[in-house]
Design a protein around this motif. Sequence first.
Motif, PDB file in Angstrom:
ATOM      1  N   ARG A  35      10.190  -5.171  31.143  1.00  0.00           N
ATOM      2  CA  ARG A  35      10.153  -6.486  31.787  1.00  0.00           C
ATOM      3  C   ARG A  35       8.717  -6.953  31.997  1.00  0.00           C
ATOM      4  N   ARG A  36       7.865  -6.054  32.413  1.00  0.00           N
ATOM      5  CA  ARG A  36       6.468  -6.425  32.621  1.00  0.00           C
ATOM      6  C   ARG A  36       5.791  -6.750  31.290  1.00  0.00           C
ATOM      7  N   GLU A  37       6.108  -5.994  30.283  1.00  0.00           N
ATOM      8  CA  GLU A  37       5.485  -6.195  28.973  1.00  0.00           C
ATOM      9  C   GLU A  37       5.903  -7.506  28.327  1.00  0.00           C
ATOM     10  N   ASN A  38       7.142  -7.910  28.514  1.00  0.00           N
ATOM     11  CA  ASN A  38       7.693  -9.063  27.790  1.00  0.00           C
ATOM     12  C   ASN A  38       7.899 -10.295  28.674  1.00  0.00           C
TER      13      ASN A  38
ATOM     14  N   ALA B 173      16.372 -18.896  26.849  1.00  0.00           N
ATOM     15  CA  ALA B 173      17.028 -17.831  26.088  1.00  0.00           C
ATOM     16  C   ALA B 173      17.491 -18.317  24.724  1.00  0.00           C
ATOM     17  N   VAL B 174      17.909 -19.577  24.654  1.00  0.00           N
ATOM     18  CA  VAL B 174      18.390 -20.140  23.388  1.00  0.00           C
ATOM     19  C   VAL B 174      17.236 -20.574  22.492  1.00  0.00           C
TER      20      VAL B 174
ATOM     21  N   VAL C   6       3.963 -20.451  33.756  1.00  0.00           N
ATOM     22  CA  VAL C   6       3.706 -19.611  32.596  1.00  0.00           C
ATOM     23  C   VAL C   6       2.642 -18.570  32.912  1.00  0.00           C
ATOM     24  N   VAL C   7       2.764 -17.382  32.325  1.00  0.00           N
ATOM     25  CA  VAL C   7       1.754 -16.336  32.448  1.00  0.00           C
ATOM     26  C   VAL C   7       0.606 -16.642  31.481  1.00  0.00           C
ATOM     27  N   VAL C   8      -0.632 -16.592  31.983  1.00  0.00           N
ATOM     28  CA  VAL C   8      -1.812 -16.845  31.157  1.00  0.00           C
ATOM     29  C   VAL C   8      -2.773 -15.655  31.290  1.00  0.00           C
TER      30      VAL C   8
ATOM     31  N   ARG D 206      10.440 -12.834  26.985  1.00  0.00           N
ATOM     32  CA  ARG D 206      10.294 -13.258  25.594  1.00  0.00           C
ATOM     33  C   ARG D 206      11.627 -13.137  24.857  1.00  0.00           C
ATOM     34  N   LYS D 207      11.987 -14.188  24.120  1.00  0.00           N
ATOM     35  CA  LYS D 207      13.267 -14.234  23.434  1.00  0.00           C
ATOM     36  C   LYS D 207      13.406 -13.064  22.470  1.00  0.00           C
TER      37      LYS D 207
END
Length: 492
Positions: A193-196, A48-49, A81-83, A182-183
């Motif tokens: 949530r699914r998109e990011n 998050a940071v 990680v999502v690929v 995604r930050k």
Amino acid sequence: MLAREAQRVADNYLREEFQFRSRDIADRIEKRLSLYQQVLKGTIGLFAVNGEVSRESFRTYINALGLLENYPGIEGIGFSVVVPPSQKDRHVQQVRRSGFPEYDIKPPGERDIYTSILYLEPFEGRNLHAFGFDMYSDERRRAAMAQARDSGQAVMSRKVTLVQEVESEVQPGFLMCLPVYRKGAPHDTVAERRENLVGWVYAPFRMRDLMRGIEGTRTRELDLEIYDGDKTGPENLLYDSNRGAEPVGHDPLFKHVSRLEIAGHQWLIEVSSLPLYETQQRVDRAGLILRGGISISLLLALLVWLFLDDRARTLQAADQAMRLALYDALTGLPNRKLLNERLTLALVKARREHGMVALLFIDLDKFKPVNDEYGHAIGDLLLKEVGVRLQHCMRASDTMARVGGDEFIALLEDIDGSEGAGKVAHKILHALTQPFDVSGHRLEIAASIGVAIYPENGEDQTTLTKSADMAMYDAKNSGRSTIRFAAKRGVA
């Protein structure tokens, strides 16, 4: 008649003690897994940071947690990680160029979406086999990951065999995962949530390793079985404390079944008494009674009947019974029942006089290694010494209670807010970090302390106690041997 009464008293005590120990086991499991949820949430904060987190930054952060020393049973902390399929080849080449020429996503095959365990610390031993594994390719893992993605919460998987299991002693396992978005991107709705989604922070667990890190399971006296979901059966069995032992061939005298709802998943916990527990507890009924599991009314009735013509002895026995009901037999400190009674009165007084009350939840650090290395006898002696030191840190108007194996709660009345509570907490922490000399052994422990203040952290007994408990777990999660204050209500 006396023999029958003694037998009835002994059986009542035995039943009550069994119920207490069964609930204590379930409570310890729930607390341990709740602590691991907090560990994952702390790791999420790293993403998050920073947004993107390098392998070295991830390793540095996880190493600082001291997983092996502070969080027994956890195999590591990883990032999957999502690929997207369109980026798979580019992703593989990028990782290979970073120093892993044989890296690939496994298992092979075409899928609508790929994931890969990119980081897993400690990155050694069994954990090396998980590098590049697509957890989303497995049905049970995928179900937990999708639930976590859509809910934004930590989720436990069903029973799985970890990819780390390449040795002869294969253990049942499970995963706990938490989504990484995604930050700066919105994730208030399921669609967002699914998109990011970027990936998942997760922790793998080997079940028997996890249970070795949880106190209170005496396998020679009690049989503990843990099942995945809400049904028993070999296919759902996660843990059996007497695995490999010879069948006892008897119907247990006592059995207790409880259900835990943890991180979006359910476990069924079944505790049964073994012959050693049932017979050992009955060897000396007088000693059994004196250990205090009987209700005051039954004990007093028996004592009055025995000593009807001896008023002095009856009064003395009644006083003994009162102490057994309200004080811890090992340390002599007030027990949870007496603490709750005093807390109720303290809150009534504080409301009337607009005063402040503090609760300090104290959990000993490094106590389990003492028990493991020197045995329960030395551990009990150490707890007695701890009780003495804790009492020396208190005013006469305060209460120090032992509420569990190595858990204590301090009740501070008429306290000067967080400043006054903080002074006492630091005094306690300093006292417990000094070495103990017990039966010729020099022992060193510490404590994690959570502090909650009435009324800002809770206006009733339940809320205030829960706030202190959560603050203590925050202290554990922050490196132990430290003090944390509960967050004010309504403040994240």
